[in-house]
Design an enzyme around this catalytic site. Structure first.
Site, mmCIF file in Angstrom:
data_model
loop_
_atom_site.group_PDB
_atom_site.id
_atom_site.type_symbol
_atom_site.label_atom_id
_atom_site.label_comp_id
_atom_site.label_asym_id
_atom_site.label_seq_id
_atom_site.Cartn_x
_atom_site.Cartn_y
_atom_site.Cartn_z
ATOM 1 N N GLU A 50 0.851 -1.198 0.000
ATOM 2 C CA GLU A 50 0.000 0.000 0.000
ATOM 3 C C GLU A 50 0.881 1.241 0.000
ATOM 4 O OE1 GLU A 50 -3.813 2.214 2.041
ATOM 5 O OE2 GLU A 50 -2.738 0.743 3.248
ATOM 6 N N ASP A 125 -2.589 12.178 -1.911
ATOM 7 C CA ASP A 125 -2.738 13.633 -1.855
ATOM 8 C C ASP A 125 -3.059 14.158 -3.254
ATOM 9 O OD1 ASP A 125 -2.408 16.426 -1.580
ATOM 10 O OD2 ASP A 125 -0.930 16.141 0.014
ATOM 11 N N LYS A 129 -4.462 22.290 -6.088
ATOM 12 C CA LYS A 129 -4.181 23.598 -6.673
ATOM 13 C C LYS A 129 -3.364 23.421 -7.947
ATOM 14 C CE LYS A 129 -4.293 26.158 -2.306
ATOM 15 N NZ LYS A 129 -3.540 27.054 -1.373
ATOM 16 N N ASP A 161 -11.198 10.766 -4.491
ATOM 17 C CA ASP A 161 -12.452 11.510 -4.492
ATOM 18 C C ASP A 161 -12.309 12.821 -5.269
ATOM 19 O OD1 ASP A 161 -10.720 12.568 -2.630
ATOM 20 O OD2 ASP A 161 -12.280 13.198 -1.246
ATOM 21 N N THR A 197 -12.189 4.774 5.092
ATOM 22 C CA THR A 197 -11.314 5.532 5.979
ATOM 23 C C THR A 197 -11.833 6.951 6.179
ATOM 24 O OG1 THR A 197 -9.940 6.332 4.158
ATOM 25 C CG2 THR A 197 -9.329 4.211 5.146
ATOM 26 N N PHE A 199 -10.437 9.644 5.191
ATOM 27 C CA PHE A 199 -10.296 10.396 3.951
ATOM 28 C C PHE A 199 -11.514 10.209 3.060
ATOM 29 C CE2 PHE A 199 -5.769 10.281 5.079
ATOM 30 C CZ PHE A 199 -5.412 11.588 4.798
ATOM 31 N N GLU A 200 -11.973 8.969 2.957
ATOM 32 C CA GLU A 200 -13.132 8.711 2.107
ATOM 33 C C GLU A 200 -14.394 9.352 2.685
ATOM 34 O OE1 GLU A 200 -15.571 5.033 -0.031
ATOM 35 O OE2 GLU A 200 -13.685 4.649 1.036
#
Length: 221
Positions: A50, A125, A129, A161, A197, A199-200
């Protein structure tokens, strides 16, 4: 890091952490470094890597539910690696190792050619921007690098996402000559082994769609 995380490195890093020979940077991998799977895990078993393991939620869940496989968590976030070791020790996970290193160097240098059965890249990540998008992990030549690390028929699984990053991922991997799509239509179905998680959940709460991709390594000549 917190005191608990500092203790995790002091107490658990001898078992869980791999410290490869370095090149110039603290998170680099020396060009001559190679992973000896049997010496590291004490057996021959499928290896799942991972990239960007974060707090370790996904890989600890997988290592717990798939004891016949071996797992390698790769990250440069030291506090996240410490948290992963703490949770892994609490769960009694023994088929997991961690490495604090730059992901492309792990895939291209540390892993012998064809060493990985699966590579996961979940919610990297997005560097959303415009001036930062060049820092993204999945850009050329990532497709060639991950293909080299995978065994024939091995799989790379990705999720994000951020729509524009998902499109970039798909373009990059579609262009890799040694990879082929493992899905039909625009996007792959959600990978059952990917736990939900923070983040999701954060992305979903903001109304962003989660997009998955799956690619398979073509047979070597």
């Amino acid at each position: 890091m917190s005191e608990a995380q500092e203790r995790a490195f002091a107490v658990h890093s001898e078992f869980y952490m791999l410290v490869p020979p370095r090149s110039l940077a603290a998170t680099s991998v020396h060009p001559d470094a190679r992973l000896d799977h049997r010496a590291t895990y004490g057996r021959d078993a499928p290896l799942i890597v991972e990239i960007g393991s974060g707090q370790g939620h996904a890989i600890i869940h997988a290592a717990t539910s798939r004891p016949g496989d071996d797992f390698l968590a790769v990250d440069v976030f030291r506090a996240g690696l410490a948290r992963t070791m703490l949770d892994a020790e609490r769960a009694g996970v023994r088929n997991l190792r961690l490495i604090e290193a730059n992901a492309p160097e792990v895939l291209e240098t540390l892993l012998p050619d064809g060493a990985a059965d699966e590579v996961w890249v979940f919610f990297p990540d997005p560097w959303h921007k415009n001036k930062h998008t060049k820092r993204r992990l999945v850009k050329p030549p990532f497709g060639d690098i991950v293909a080299g690390a995978l065994r024939d028929g091995g799989v790379v699984r990705l999720a994000t996402d951020w729509e524009d990053y998902a499109l970039q991922m798909r373009d990059v991997l579609d262009a890799a000559p040694d990879l082929e799509r493992g899905f039909e239509g625009d996007w792959a179905p959600r990978f059952d082994g990917r736990v939900r998680t923070a983040f999701e959940r954060k992305g979903a709460a903001k109304g962003r769609d989660i997009r998955d991709l799956t690619y398979r390594r073509k047979p070597r000549p």
